[in-house]
Design an enzyme around this catalytic site. Structure first.
Site, short mmCIF file in Angstrom:
data_model
loop_
_atom_site.label_atom_id
_atom_site.label_comp_id
_atom_site.label_asym_id
_atom_site.label_seq_id
_atom_site.Cartn_x
_atom_site.Cartn_y
_atom_site.Cartn_z
N GLY A 207 -4.38 -3.00 -2.75
CA GLY A 207 -3.92 -3.34 -1.80
C GLY A 207 -4.42 -4.75 -1.14
O GLY A 207 -5.75 -4.44 -1.34
N ASN A 208 -3.92 -5.06 -0.03
CA ASN A 208 -4.44 -6.69 0.55
C ASN A 208 -4.64 -6.28 1.62
O ASN A 208 -3.78 -5.00 2.61
CB ASN A 208 -4.95 -6.95 -0.11
CG ASN A 208 -3.75 -7.96 -0.05
OD1 ASN A 208 -3.01 -8.28 1.37
ND2 ASN A 208 -2.74 -8.11 -0.96
N GLN A 209 -5.35 -7.46 2.94
CA GLN A 209 -5.31 -7.21 4.23
C GLN A 209 -4.34 -8.06 4.83
O GLN A 209 -4.59 -7.87 6.04
CB GLN A 209 -7.62 -7.73 4.54
CG GLN A 209 -8.23 -6.84 3.61
CD GLN A 209 -8.47 -6.91 4.91
OE1 GLN A 209 -8.22 -5.60 5.69
NE2 GLN A 209 -10.14 -5.93 5.31
N SER A 210 -3.70 -8.06 4.36
CA SER A 210 -3.00 -9.58 4.86
C SER A 210 -1.41 -8.29 5.79
O SER A 210 -0.82 -7.67 6.14
CB SER A 210 -1.78 -10.51 3.49
OG SER A 210 -0.57 -10.77 4.64
N ALA A 274 0.35 -12.46 0.10
CA ALA A 274 -0.83 -12.26 -0.92
C ALA A 274 -0.51 -11.21 -1.66
O ALA A 274 0.24 -9.49 -1.25
CB ALA A 274 -1.66 -11.60 -0.18
#
Ligand code: CTP
Length: 394
Positions: A207-210, A274
């Site tokens: 995943g990512n931090q968005s 993102a």
């Protein structure tokens, strides 16, 4: 903001931040606005009528039953081009959301058709309470511009979100409200927000931090300007925005699928999500044991923006890129390569972009010089991007 020569009603709620509104009133007058102050009766415990009369140069009343012969609430409402409510307490917002008219200010608000900016200030517990959240969502869905309070130390000594925003931030928001028109009426706007997750096994993902804040701000701004908005939200913890159709997705593939069925009826696509550039080659059916969890083979995800750009007819497409400011040229090339009409280069040289309330960078548009965006709120950037998209839509 100079030169509008517009009439403003400054509504003051009963909170300690009322004294900070004195500065706001002075700055509004500096900018050439005529300001009539309408305090709630309880706010007079914090700042009295004499102060408001001296600062505004106008008479102040709080009662519906004063000067009845001129139907004061209606005449005030008719005269005002804009209403700013600062500070707005939890109680005041609840009364506005419920359509109450139990003092002069709420009467004026009900009787007015002008844009209304609400500047909340309260204890963090009250701001985060489900009732307040629901009221704020209701107000936003009805087209009120409700600012998010600042985060920091409060009068009580507690720290959290609830502080009355800096005057400069309120003025910035107010100038957006002044410039707001229903210029997206009849337009369909499709926005992606958040960050995709690519499953590794039933419990793990890439995943990512968005946070989704920028995408939600764009969706809300487009809605305020009259657009019919669909939001495709990937794993954001932000609350749904009332009146906005929101489709929840997890992975890049699900996002592409959702977009493909919406894109042909869309006028503006904003790809602020993102998207994971790659996903695990295989998704395990059961949780991978520690001993086998040593490497993951990846396969490239489709480039969603590029895919949709190749299907485009009349649509305007806005993309995002995270770069340092030196990389303007790379960003220009990225915009062309992907087929975007507009690209926001999020300048990440200063660090904190994720989950932040503000942003800074450059707006790139085909055939134009890059437009620098100094530190500003994500709401303001949203309007700037929509302005540019509208220009291009013609
Ligand atoms: N995007 C997309 N599909 C992907 C990856 C990204 O549609 N598979 C979109 C994003 O929503 C965003 C833009 O493309 O609008 C970002 O492009 P990307 O090339 O990922 O830019 P950066 O995030 O800046 O990453 P990098 O320079 O590392 O490639």
């Amino acid at each position: 903001m100079q030169g509008f020569g517009r009439e403003v009603i400054l509504g003051v709620g009963g909170g300690i931040a009322a004294y900070k509104s004195c500065e706001l009133l002075r700055r509004l007058r500096d900018h050439g606005f005529g300001v009539t102050v309408v305090p709630t009766p309880s706010s007079l415990n914090f700042v009295g009528s004499a102060t408001w009369e001296a600062l505004s140069g106008r008479k102040v009343t709080t009662e519906v039953f004063e000067s009845v012969e001129e139907v004061r609430h209606v005449s005030l409402a008719k005269k005002a081009n804009f209403i700013v409510i600062a500070p707005a307490t939890a109680d005041l917002m609840a009364r506005i959301a419920a359509g109450r008219a139990d003092d002069l200010l709420t009467n004026v608000i009900l009787a007015s058709n002008s844009p209304i900016l609400i500047v909340p200030a309260m204890h963090p517990e009250m701001w985060n309470d489900a009732a307040t959240k629901a009221n704020v969502a209701t107000l936003r869905s009805r087209g009120y511009h409700v600012m998010d309070p600042d985060t920091g130390a409060l009068t009580s000594g507690d720290v959290g979100q609830g502080r009355f925003p800096e005057t400069s931030r309120i003025l910035e928001e107010f100038s957006t409200v002044v410039g707001t028109r229903a210029d997206l009426l009849g337009k369909k706007v499709l926005v992606t927000a958040g960050g995709t997750r690519e499953a590794i096994d039933p419990v793990r993902f890439i995943g990512n931090q968005s946070s989704g804040k920028q995408g939600y701000a764009i969706a809300r701004s487009a809605q305020q300007r009259g657009a019919n908005v669909t939001l495709i939200s990937a794993n954001s913890s932000l609350a749904d925005i009332e009146g906005i159709r929101t489709l929840k997705v997890e992975s890049a593939h699900q996002m592409l699928e959702a977009l493909e069925s919406e894109f042909s009826q869309t006028d503006i696509l904003v790809m602020s999500a993102a998207v994971a550039d790659a996903r695990p080659l295989q998704v395990a059916d059961s949780k991978i044991k520690k001993s086998d969890y040593t490497n993951i083979s990846l396969v490239e995800n489709p480039d969603i923006l590029k895919t949709l750009a190749s299907l485009r007819k009349h649509q305007i497409i806005i993309g995002f890129a995270a770069e340092t400011s030196e990389n303007l040229e790379i960003a220009q090339e990225k915009m062309v390569a992907k087929g975007a009409d507009i690209l926001y280069l999020n300048d990440i040289s200063g660090g904190d972009i994720f989950n932040s309330e503000t942003t800074h960078g450059y707006i790139l548009a085909r055939g134009k010089e890059p437009q620098k965006v100094a530190q500003t709120t994500k709401d303001t950037l949203a309007h700037q991007l929509l302005d540019e998209a509208l220009l291009q839509l013609g």
